[in-house]
Design an enzyme around this catalytic site. Structure first.
Site, PDB file in Angstrom:
ATOM      1  N   CYS A   2       3.267  15.612 -10.413  1.00 26.06           N
ATOM      2  CA  CYS A   2       2.820  16.316 -11.619  1.00 26.06           C
ATOM      3  C   CYS A   2       3.462  15.731 -12.871  1.00 26.06           C
ATOM      4  O   CYS A   2       4.598  15.262 -12.828  1.00 26.06           O
ATOM      5  CB  CYS A   2       3.206  17.776 -11.556  1.00 26.06           C
ATOM      6  N   ARG A  27       2.041   8.250 -12.087  1.00 28.10           N
ATOM      7  CA  ARG A  27       2.887   9.056 -11.199  1.00 28.10           C
ATOM      8  C   ARG A  27       2.087   9.650 -10.043  1.00 28.10           C
ATOM      9  O   ARG A  27       2.664  10.058  -9.038  1.00 28.10           O
ATOM     10  CB  ARG A  27       3.520  10.204 -11.993  1.00 28.10           C
ATOM     11  N   TRP A  72      -0.498  17.590  -8.990  1.00 32.45           N
ATOM     12  CA  TRP A  72      -0.536  17.091  -7.605  1.00 32.45           C
ATOM     13  C   TRP A  72      -0.382  18.331  -6.747  1.00 32.45           C
ATOM     14  O   TRP A  72       0.681  18.945  -6.718  1.00 32.45           O
ATOM     15  CB  TRP A  72       0.611  16.106  -7.396  1.00 32.45           C
ATOM     16  N   ASN A  98       5.703  22.088 -13.479  1.00 27.49           N
ATOM     17  CA  ASN A  98       5.918  21.187 -12.338  1.00 27.49           C
ATOM     18  C   ASN A  98       6.947  21.836 -11.430  1.00 27.49           C
ATOM     19  O   ASN A  98       7.879  22.471 -11.917  1.00 27.49           O
ATOM     20  CB  ASN A  98       6.508  19.850 -12.785  1.00 27.49           C
ATOM     21  N   GLY A  99       6.821  21.615 -10.125  1.00 26.83           N
ATOM     22  CA  GLY A  99       7.790  22.187  -9.191  1.00 26.83           C
ATOM     23  C   GLY A  99       7.110  23.244  -8.341  1.00 26.83           C
ATOM     24  O   GLY A  99       5.879  23.332  -8.294  1.00 26.83           O
ATOM     25  N   GLU A 480       8.768  -2.651   5.390  1.00 22.82           N
ATOM     26  CA  GLU A 480       8.271  -2.614   4.017  1.00 22.82           C
ATOM     27  C   GLU A 480       6.848  -3.185   3.952  1.00 22.82           C
ATOM     28  O   GLU A 480       5.979  -2.642   3.263  1.00 22.82           O
ATOM     29  CB  GLU A 480       9.236  -3.386   3.099  1.00 22.82           C
ATOM     30  N   LYS A 484       3.560  -1.025   2.818  1.00 21.51           N
ATOM     31  CA  LYS A 484       2.722  -1.478   1.697  1.00 21.51           C
ATOM     32  C   LYS A 484       1.257  -1.544   2.098  1.00 21.51           C
ATOM     33  O   LYS A 484       0.389  -1.029   1.403  1.00 21.51           O
ATOM     34  CB  LYS A 484       3.218  -2.860   1.261  1.00 21.51           C
ATOM     35  N   GLU A 487      -0.082   1.935   2.602  1.00 22.12           N
ATOM     36  CA  GLU A 487      -0.211   2.680   1.347  1.00 22.12           C
ATOM     37  C   GLU A 487      -1.446   2.276   0.553  1.00 22.12           C
ATOM     38  O   GLU A 487      -2.147   3.129   0.032  1.00 22.12           O
ATOM     39  CB  GLU A 487       1.019   2.423   0.451  1.00 22.12           C
ATOM     40  N   HIS A 503       9.211  -3.176  24.466  1.00 26.14           N
ATOM     41  CA  HIS A 503       9.522  -1.845  25.010  1.00 26.14           C
ATOM     42  C   HIS A 503       8.483  -0.802  24.596  1.00 26.14           C
ATOM     43  O   HIS A 503       8.776   0.388  24.605  1.00 26.14           O
ATOM     44  CB  HIS A 503      10.912  -1.405  24.551  1.00 26.14           C
ATOM     45  N   LYS A 601       3.796   8.511  -7.372  1.00 28.07           N
ATOM     46  CA  LYS A 601       4.853   7.556  -7.690  1.00 28.07           C
ATOM     47  C   LYS A 601       6.221   8.223  -7.607  1.00 28.07           C
ATOM     48  O   LYS A 601       7.202   7.622  -7.218  1.00 28.07           O
ATOM     49  CB  LYS A 601       4.614   6.996  -9.097  1.00 28.07           C
TER      50      LYS A 601
HETATM   51  C1  G6P Z   1       7.011   7.839  -2.940  1.00 26.57           C
HETATM   52  C2  G6P Z   1       6.243   6.555  -3.213  1.00 26.57           C
HETATM   53  C3  G6P Z   1       6.900   5.401  -2.479  1.00 26.57           C
HETATM   54  C4  G6P Z   1       8.358   5.302  -2.892  1.00 26.57           C
HETATM   55  C5  G6P Z   1       9.090   6.612  -2.557  1.00 26.57           C
HETATM   56  C6  G6P Z   1      10.518   6.630  -3.061  1.00 26.57           C
HETATM   57  O1  G6P Z   1       6.815   8.225  -1.628  1.00 26.57           O
HETATM   58  O2  G6P Z   1       4.896   6.693  -2.811  1.00 26.57           O
HETATM   59  O3  G6P Z   1       6.221   4.189  -2.813  1.00 26.57           O
HETATM   60  O4  G6P Z   1       8.953   4.233  -2.243  1.00 26.57           O
HETATM   61  O5  G6P Z   1       8.411   7.694  -3.199  1.00 26.57           O
HETATM   62  O6  G6P Z   1      10.515   6.614  -4.466  1.00 26.57           O
HETATM   63  P1  G6P Z   1      11.789   6.345  -5.342  1.00 26.57           P
HETATM   64  O7  G6P Z   1      11.328   6.575  -6.759  1.00 26.57           O
HETATM   65  O8  G6P Z   1      12.837   7.351  -4.920  1.00 26.57           O
HETATM   66  O9  G6P Z   1      12.231   4.957  -5.102  1.00 26.57           O
END
Ligand code: G6P
Length: 606
Positions: A2, A27, A72, A98-99, A480, A484, A487, A503, A601
């Site tokens: 949000c 965000r 959100w 927000n929250g 990672e 990616k 995502e 395994h 984000k």
């Molecule tokens: C969200 C995003 C991820 C990110 C994670 C941690 O889940 O979608 O891409 O890595 O938050 O975010 P930060 O701001 O704590 O690095």
């Protein structure tokens, strides 16, 4: 997640608010809305992107005061009525929030009994009704807000405007809010970079703070009624909005920014003469460092993968047991905290609620935590009070790329510093420091000659699933890469340490299954070679990330070369082809690369 934007001043508020929402778009959200004060309140809400909201706004929308929100969904579906702002029963108060209000159900029932009719299913709407109720009891707006907050349990970044009072009120408890002071105008935003085109003079609100705003005054107080001085910070220029320029998407732009953002991170922080790091934020004496019992690193998503790499580096260079933890698990798993240990909280946004809670838990148990954070003045940076900014500049694509590399670089410097205070020799320190200095240049070299990325994309884009494998320091890189691709291209991906493949994951392999191997020329290369053969024997198609000229370079069906690199530093190179494969696969599949579905984000709820 949000986002809130607010304005009061001499200008027409609507275009400023819409532009503010657009800057907060990165965000992540599912609907947005705006409220303007113009004798009455004009409120517009719409599911979807900010352009959808824009499309329903009348051409001339008057009002010099307004608040706006991107939502959100947490409580209640993604619908127009559930979008914020929320108006109170008699139309005198409008809020954005927000929250999460944890006791909203109880409050909603109490209000319903008093005859209040609700217009949404959100937890937030109770706030507007209680605020109006308190205002009607002859309280000033700020006192009414105080009384309202005392009834709430949960978290809030909250902004309210009133039909009969020329103030805007803000409150913070767990969700960030930043106030911007212009010339005869005041702004409110959930993050600093949405403010930076209007003003560099900002106030970062702390948990428990209440701000009473007029066009030329910011008055700070708290829930108990104590007032205190307004602490103005001047923003650094790097937080000005980054435009797309020649790039089609922020994700690609940020991949290409990695050499420069890495230079920003390491400049002035490498001591080439002593083979040491120069991060001022570590703040521990050599005696304290020599007695370290262990190191713990916390993060979520990409930050957790950087934490895993940092943990491996600290353990192997400094010879201190080091473990990375997923922040959301750490807090609830009743951790034993040793106050003499070193803890790191790693976060690009500095606002991830899971990481923030985990670090507060450590602090509560007497531990101290260093932040490794990108956003200056963010909640995690301030809660830690020490640590390091990674200086990536604003990262706007939801999928993190340049922040990952800078987190790894910052943790590498930390590792060298801890290691040099313990057993690491000057020569070995120099070797890694010199290697680190070269990384931006090596990244440029790779980006100029990326290898058969599009062939790899053809192999993965229609796959049922993709397996990512790596050993040692490349195991977190495999994770990672999988994160990616999942995502941004929504392809089911699995990442495993290569030795663990036999395994379990091996059961997935059939003729043509894509397997991405990350195999730099380090001490575990030969073990990975065996794993490649085992996958091959089951019909898998191998995409191999390897070092240029290495003897493993033709073991894959598709071989992608990165420049030769110091073993400890390979993640900053091996991750690049993985970022590019994800980006191009998402494009090929028609996905919204910069705004992947459902993701945010900055995840400010636990
Ligand atoms: C969200 C995003 C991820 C990110 C994670 C941690 O889940 O979608 O891409 O890595 O938050 O975010 P930060 O701001 O704590 O690095």
């Amino acid at each position: 997640m949000c986002g809130i934007f607010g304005y009061m001043g001499p200008k027409q508020a609507a275009p400023i608010l819409v532009e503010g929402l657009r800057r907060l778009e990165y965000r992540g959200y599912d609907s947005s809305g705006i409220a303007l004060k113009n004798g009455d309140f004009s409120i517009y809400k719409k599911t979807g992107k900010v352009v959808e909201l824009q499309s329903i706004l009348p051409e001339k929308l008057h009002g010099n005061v307004g608040i706006a929100h991107t939502r959100w969904a947490t409580h209640g579906g993604v619908t127009d009525p559930n979008a914020h702002p929320h108006l109170s029963e008699n139309g005198k108060v409008v809020i954005v929030h927000n929250g999460i209000i944890e006791n909203s159900r109880t409050l909603r029932n109490l209000l319903k009994k008093k005859g209040v009719v609700f217009n949404s299913e959100t937890d937030s709407e109770v706030i507007s009704h209680i605020l109006e109720y308190e205002l009607n009891r002859d309280n000033s707006p700020t006192d009414a807000l105080r009384r309202t907050l005392s009834k709430l349990v949960g978290t809030w970044g909250l902004c309210a405007i009133f039909l009969d009072h020329d103030v805007m009120l803000c409150a913070r408890n767990g969700s960030p809010l930043i106030i911007g002071q212009g010339d005869g105008e005041t702004f409110v935003s959930s993050d600093p970079h949405a403010l930076s085109t209007h003003t560099q003079r900002v106030v970062f609100m702390d948990d428990g703070d209440i701000a009473t705003l007029t066009t030329d005054q910011i008055t700070m107080s708290n829930i108990h009624g104590d007032s205190f001085d307004t602490d103005i910070t001047v923003l650094e220029e790097e937080w000005e909005e980054a435009e797309l320029g020649e790039f089609e998407h922020y994700m690609l732009k940020e991949i290409y920014e990695q050499p420069d953002s890495l230079r920003q991170c390491i400049n002035g922080r490498l001591d080439r003469v002593r083979g040491n790091g120069r991060l001022g934020g570590l703040n521990l004496t050599p005696l304290e460092l020599s007695k370290l019992p262990h190191v713990r690193l916390l993060g979520c998503g990409t930050a957790y993968h950087a934490a895993e790499i940092g943990g491996l580096l600290i353990e192997s260079l400094a010879r201190v047991p080091s473990v990375a933890h997923i922040a959301s698990e750490f807090r609830t798993n009743e951790p034993v905290v040793n106050p003499n240990a070193l803890h790191f909280a790693i976060s690009q946004s500095g606002e991830t609620a899971d990481t923030l809670s985990a670090l507060k838990e450590i602090q509560l148990k007497g531990g101290s935590v260093h932040g490794v954070v990108n956003v200056v003045g963010s909640s995690i940076a301030r809660q830690c009070g020490k640590g390091v900014y990674i200086h990536s500049g604003p990262e706007q694509a939801v999928a993190s790329t340049k922040a990952f590399s800078n987190m790894v670089a910052a943790l590498t410097i930390f590792s060298i510093q801890v290691a040099r205070s313990r057993s690491l020799s000057k020569e070995k320190g120099k070797e890694i420091i010199n290697g680190l200095q070269q990384i931006p240049h090596l990244i440029e070299e790779y980006l100029a000659n990326q290898g058969p990325i599009m062939e790899a994309v053809d192999l993965v884009k229609d796959a049922k699933s993709v397996l990512f494998l790596g050993r040692g320091i490349s195991a977190p890189v495999a994770k990672e890469g999988a994160l990616k691709l999942m995502e941004v291209a929504y392809i089911p991906c699995l990442a495993y340490p290569a030795g663990e493949m036999k395994h379990g994951p091996i059961a997935l392999l059939e003729e043509g299954s894509p397997v991405i191997f990350i195999v730099p020329n380090d001490h575990v290369k030969e073990k990975s070679r065996s794993a490649i053969h085992e996958c091959r024997a089951r019909g898998a198609k191998i995409i191999l990330i390897h070092e240029q000229g290495d003897d493993i370079s033709d073991e894959g069906d598709i071989n992608i070369a990165i420049p030769k690199v110091n073993n400890y530093l390979s993640p900053m190179l091996t991750v690049l082809p993985l970022q590019l494969i994800s980006y191009h696969a998402a494009l090929a599949l028609g996905c919204d690369v910069d705004r992947p579905r459902n993701l945010a984000k900055s995840v400010t709820v636990e």
